[in-house]
Scaffold this active site. Structure first.
Site, PDB file in Angstrom:
ATOM      1  N   SER A  12       0.851  -1.193   0.000  1.00 64.71           N
ATOM      2  CA  SER A  12       0.000   0.000   0.000  1.00 64.71           C
ATOM      3  C   SER A  12       0.879   1.233   0.000  1.00 64.71           C
ATOM      4  O   SER A  12       1.682   1.431   0.929  1.00 64.71           O
ATOM      5  CB  SER A  12      -0.890   0.020   1.244  1.00 64.71           C
ATOM      6  OG  SER A  12      -1.411   1.327   1.401  1.00 64.71           O
ATOM      7  N   HIS A  37      -1.148  -1.230  -4.405  1.00 65.35           N
ATOM      8  CA  HIS A  37      -2.437  -1.001  -3.749  1.00 65.35           C
ATOM      9  C   HIS A  37      -2.573   0.487  -3.421  1.00 65.35           C
ATOM     10  O   HIS A  37      -1.728   1.065  -2.719  1.00 65.35           O
ATOM     11  CB  HIS A  37      -2.494  -1.845  -2.472  1.00 65.35           C
ATOM     12  CG  HIS A  37      -3.790  -1.790  -1.733  1.00 65.35           C
ATOM     13  ND1 HIS A  37      -4.886  -2.551  -2.077  1.00 65.35           N
ATOM     14  CD2 HIS A  37      -4.169  -1.060  -0.644  1.00 65.35           C
ATOM     15  CE1 HIS A  37      -5.879  -2.312  -1.220  1.00 65.35           C
ATOM     16  NE2 HIS A  37      -5.478  -1.400  -0.347  1.00 65.35           N
ATOM     17  N   ASP A  39      -4.907   3.367  -1.738  1.00 66.91           N
ATOM     18  CA  ASP A  39      -5.981   3.581  -0.762  1.00 66.91           C
ATOM     19  C   ASP A  39      -6.608   4.953  -0.948  1.00 66.91           C
ATOM     20  O   ASP A  39      -5.985   5.975  -0.667  1.00 66.91           O
ATOM     21  CB  ASP A  39      -5.416   3.453   0.652  1.00 66.91           C
ATOM     22  CG  ASP A  39      -5.147   2.012   1.014  1.00 66.91           C
ATOM     23  OD1 ASP A  39      -6.060   1.185   0.884  1.00 66.91           O
ATOM     24  OD2 ASP A  39      -4.000   1.707   1.415  1.00 66.91           O
ATOM     25  N   MET A  41      -9.378   7.608   0.209  1.00 64.46           N
ATOM     26  CA  MET A  41     -10.167   7.930   1.409  1.00 64.46           C
ATOM     27  C   MET A  41     -10.785   9.317   1.271  1.00 64.46           C
ATOM     28  O   MET A  41     -10.159  10.225   0.709  1.00 64.46           O
ATOM     29  CB  MET A  41      -9.256   7.910   2.644  1.00 64.46           C
ATOM     30  CG  MET A  41      -8.511   6.597   2.817  1.00 64.46           C
ATOM     31  SD  MET A  41      -7.588   6.585   4.361  1.00 64.46           S
ATOM     32  CE  MET A  41      -6.716   5.020   4.208  1.00 64.46           C
ATOM     33  N   HIS A  70      -8.445   0.761  -3.981  1.00 63.92           N
ATOM     34  CA  HIS A  70      -9.339   0.453  -2.862  1.00 63.92           C
ATOM     35  C   HIS A  70     -10.082   1.724  -2.478  1.00 63.92           C
ATOM     36  O   HIS A  70      -9.509   2.632  -1.872  1.00 63.92           O
ATOM     37  CB  HIS A  70      -8.470  -0.078  -1.700  1.00 63.92           C
ATOM     38  CG  HIS A  70      -9.223  -0.369  -0.446  1.00 63.92           C
ATOM     39  ND1 HIS A  70      -8.571  -0.590   0.764  1.00 63.92           N
ATOM     40  CD2 HIS A  70     -10.552  -0.493  -0.186  1.00 63.92           C
ATOM     41  CE1 HIS A  70      -9.485  -0.832   1.694  1.00 63.92           C
ATOM     42  NE2 HIS A  70     -10.682  -0.768   1.150  1.00 63.92           N
ATOM     43  N   MET A  72     -12.377   3.795  -0.318  1.00 66.31           N
ATOM     44  CA  MET A  72     -13.019   3.926   1.001  1.00 66.31           C
ATOM     45  C   MET A  72     -13.746   5.265   0.997  1.00 66.31           C
ATOM     46  O   MET A  72     -13.350   6.228   1.676  1.00 66.31           O
ATOM     47  CB  MET A  72     -11.947   3.858   2.096  1.00 66.31           C
ATOM     48  CG  MET A  72     -11.375   2.461   2.285  1.00 66.31           C
ATOM     49  SD  MET A  72      -9.793   2.446   3.146  1.00 66.31           S
ATOM     50  CE  MET A  72      -8.699   2.750   1.766  1.00 66.31           C
ATOM     51  N   MET A 141     -11.241  -6.681   5.326  1.00 69.68           N
ATOM     52  CA  MET A 141     -10.450  -5.730   6.120  1.00 69.68           C
ATOM     53  C   MET A 141     -10.084  -6.389   7.444  1.00 69.68           C
ATOM     54  O   MET A 141     -10.952  -6.919   8.153  1.00 69.68           O
ATOM     55  CB  MET A 141     -11.254  -4.454   6.398  1.00 69.68           C
ATOM     56  CG  MET A 141     -11.481  -3.559   5.192  1.00 69.68           C
ATOM     57  SD  MET A 141      -9.998  -3.073   4.280  1.00 69.68           S
ATOM     58  CE  MET A 141      -9.056  -2.220   5.543  1.00 69.68           C
ATOM     59  N   GLY A 146      -8.828   3.344   7.374  1.00 65.97           N
ATOM     60  CA  GLY A 146      -8.579   4.769   7.584  1.00 65.97           C
ATOM     61  C   GLY A 146      -7.113   5.106   7.762  1.00 65.97           C
ATOM     62  O   GLY A 146      -6.673   6.172   7.346  1.00 65.97           O
ATOM     63  N   PHE A 147      -6.381   4.200   8.359  1.00 64.33           N
ATOM     64  CA  PHE A 147      -4.980   4.498   8.663  1.00 64.33           C
ATOM     65  C   PHE A 147      -4.122   3.248   8.531  1.00 64.33           C
ATOM     66  O   PHE A 147      -4.597   2.142   8.834  1.00 64.33           O
ATOM     67  CB  PHE A 147      -4.839   5.031  10.094  1.00 64.33           C
ATOM     68  CG  PHE A 147      -5.666   6.258  10.344  1.00 64.33           C
ATOM     69  CD1 PHE A 147      -5.205   7.512   9.972  1.00 64.33           C
ATOM     70  CD2 PHE A 147      -6.931   6.143  10.908  1.00 64.33           C
ATOM     71  CE1 PHE A 147      -5.989   8.641  10.167  1.00 64.33           C
ATOM     72  CE2 PHE A 147      -7.726   7.268  11.117  1.00 64.33           C
ATOM     73  CZ  PHE A 147      -7.252   8.526  10.747  1.00 64.33           C
ATOM     74  N   GLY A 148      -2.871   3.452   8.133  1.00 65.30           N
ATOM     75  CA  GLY A 148      -1.898   2.368   8.173  1.00 65.30           C
ATOM     76  C   GLY A 148      -1.372   2.208   9.588  1.00 65.30           C
ATOM     77  O   GLY A 148      -1.658   3.022  10.479  1.00 65.30           O
ATOM     78  N   GLY A 149      -0.637   1.146   9.803  1.00 68.03           N
ATOM     79  CA  GLY A 149       0.067   0.963  11.068  1.00 68.03           C
ATOM     80  C   GLY A 149      -0.777   0.503  12.236  1.00 68.03           C
ATOM     81  O   GLY A 149      -0.326   0.550  13.382  1.00 68.03           O
ATOM     82  N   ASP A 177      -6.225  -6.888   4.198  1.00 67.04           N
ATOM     83  CA  ASP A 177      -5.656  -5.540   4.243  1.00 67.04           C
ATOM     84  C   ASP A 177      -5.726  -5.017   5.675  1.00 67.04           C
ATOM     85  O   ASP A 177      -6.828  -4.855   6.225  1.00 67.04           O
ATOM     86  CB  ASP A 177      -6.479  -4.644   3.305  1.00 67.04           C
ATOM     87  CG  ASP A 177      -5.940  -3.233   3.172  1.00 67.04           C
ATOM     88  OD1 ASP A 177      -4.899  -2.918   3.779  1.00 67.04           O
ATOM     89  OD2 ASP A 177      -6.576  -2.451   2.444  1.00 67.04           O
ATOM     90  N   GLY A 178      -4.525  -4.761   6.241  1.00 66.42           N
ATOM     91  CA  GLY A 178      -4.457  -4.156   7.565  1.00 66.42           C
ATOM     92  C   GLY A 178      -3.696  -5.020   8.549  1.00 66.42           C
ATOM     93  O   GLY A 178      -4.100  -6.144   8.836  1.00 66.42           O
ATOM     94  N   GLY A 179      -2.567  -4.496   9.016  1.00 67.37           N
ATOM     95  CA  GLY A 179      -1.792  -5.211  10.030  1.00 67.37           C
ATOM     96  C   GLY A 179      -1.113  -6.475   9.519  1.00 67.37           C
ATOM     97  O   GLY A 179      -0.790  -7.371  10.299  1.00 67.37           O
ATOM     98  N   GLY A 199       1.317  -2.234   4.146  1.00 70.18           N
ATOM     99  CA  GLY A 199       1.854  -0.886   4.042  1.00 70.18           C
ATOM    100  C   GLY A 199       3.091  -0.736   4.900  1.00 70.18           C
ATOM    101  O   GLY A 199       4.222  -0.808   4.419  1.00 70.18           O
ATOM    102  N   SER A 200       2.887  -0.582   6.198  1.00 68.43           N
ATOM    103  CA  SER A 200       4.039  -0.312   7.064  1.00 68.43           C
ATOM    104  C   SER A 200       5.069  -1.434   7.049  1.00 68.43           C
ATOM    105  O   SER A 200       6.273  -1.175   7.104  1.00 68.43           O
ATOM    106  CB  SER A 200       3.591   0.020   8.485  1.00 68.43           C
ATOM    107  OG  SER A 200       2.439  -0.659   8.833  1.00 68.43           O
TER     108      SER A 200
HETATM  109  C1  DX5 Z   1      -6.201   1.245   5.584  1.00 71.80           C
HETATM  110  C2  DX5 Z   1      -5.747   0.788   4.233  1.00 71.80           C
HETATM  111  C3  DX5 Z   1      -4.607  -0.143   4.234  1.00 71.80           C
HETATM  112  C4  DX5 Z   1      -3.390   0.312   4.984  1.00 71.80           C
HETATM  113  C5  DX5 Z   1      -2.649  -0.883   5.470  1.00 71.80           C
HETATM  114  O1  DX5 Z   1      -7.453   1.797   5.547  1.00 71.80           O
HETATM  115  O2  DX5 Z   1      -6.798   0.183   3.498  1.00 71.80           O
HETATM  116  O3  DX5 Z   1      -4.269  -0.512   2.891  1.00 71.80           O
HETATM  117  O4  DX5 Z   1      -2.544   1.114   4.231  1.00 71.80           O
HETATM  118  O5  DX5 Z   1      -1.571  -0.456   6.227  1.00 71.80           O
HETATM  119  P1  DX5 Z   1      -0.778  -1.417   7.203  1.00 71.80           P
HETATM  120  O6  DX5 Z   1      -0.222  -2.550   6.366  1.00 71.80           O
HETATM  121  O7  DX5 Z   1       0.279  -0.534   7.747  1.00 71.80           O
HETATM  122  O8  DX5 Z   1      -1.740  -1.918   8.231  1.00 71.80           O
HETATM  123 ZN    ZN Z   2      -6.370  -0.707   1.441  1.00 69.20          ZN
END
Ligand code: DX5
Ligand code: ZN
Length: 236
Positions: A12, A37, A39, A41, A70, A72, A141, A146-149, A177-179, A199-200
């Site tokens: 991401s 990917h 994102d 928003m 993606h 959102m 999900m 909404g946020f990475g990390g 997607d996420g964590g 992402g992170s």
């Molecule tokens: C969050 C995004 C994700 C996000 C994942 O709403 O859809 O794609 O960037 O980030 P990580 O891998 O850091 O959880």
């Molecule tokens: Zn995403």
């Protein structure tokens, strides 16, 4: 069940350097990313703001692999054509974004793009059952979007398993997607995921000047994911 499908890693770019997207995309593709990917928003459906269609269009020439967009956003239908024209290869919309997900998927397919459907952690798997014949991808999900990390939500493992069973023999990707990191990758693959957004965990410690760190991170996630495939096929 035997898994013969290759696992895809989809970094991401939410975790990339926002002043340098072209170079960041080239760096992660050179280092083994399968998809890019993106994102999107809107500050309404999720409490953060990112990329309009013009930004996504500016990424397109830098993407040699596959651009996975993606959305959102809510409403989503009025913007689908703009993101298709921006060069998305696949567009994913959320079941929670409006009352007519069937129509939303029809709208995506009418653009000629691949279509994905996503569900948030508290949304029932039943919400996607009746659109599985229409889509190319289901995105589970594994955090609140909404946020990475953020930390992976363990109850999502069971949802991944349920949806893998519901997909059965259909040619539908199951994305998470996420964590996602080296620790959670094997768990989600064992449950049936085959496209891993990260992402992170991909961008941690690297930069366009130290891209080999991106490569190490991608290889680590891929290697840990493979352990989930081996475990699932009963080889250990
Ligand atoms: C969050 C995004 C994700 C996000 C994942 O709403 O859809 O794609 O960037 O980030 P990580 O891998 O850091 O959880
Ligand atoms: Zn995403």
């Amino acid at each position: 069940m035997t898994f013969d499908r290759p696992i895809k890693i989809a970094p991401s770019i939410l975790s990339a350097d926002f002043a340098n997207f072209g170079a960041e995309i080239r760096a992660i593709e050179n280092q083994g990313a399968d998809w890019i990917h993106v994102d999107v928003m809107d500050g309404h459906f999720v409490p953060n703001l990112t990329f309009g269609p013009a930004a996504v269009k500016s990424f397109r020439p830098h993407v040699c692999t596959f651009m996975d967009v993606h959305l959102m956003i809510s409403p989503v239908d009025p913007y689908i054509e703009a993101y298709a024209n921006a060069g998305a290869d696949l567009i994913t919309a959320h079941v929670e974004a409006g009352p007519h997900i069937h129509r939303t998927i029809q709208t995506i397919k009418a653009t000629g793009k691949m279509a994905g459907v996503s569900l948030n952690p508290a949304t029932s798997v039943e919400s996607v059952r009746h659109v599985l014949d229409m889509v190319d991808l289901v995105l589970v999900m594994t955090i609140n979007p909404g946020f990475g990390g953020q930390d992976f939500i363990p109850s999502c493992i069971d949802k991944i398993r349920c949806i893998r069973e519901m997909i059965a023999d259909r040619p539908v990707y199951l994305q998470v997607d996420g964590g996602i990191n080296g620790h959670t990758a094997a768990q989600v693959v064992r449950a049936g995921a085959d496209v891993l957004v990260a992402g992170s965990a991909v961008f941690a410690g690297g930069s366009v000047d130290a891209p080999e760190i991106y490569g190490n991170n991608i290889r680590h996630i891929r290697a840990e994911a493979a352990k989930g495939m081996i475990a699932e096929s009963g080889e250990f």
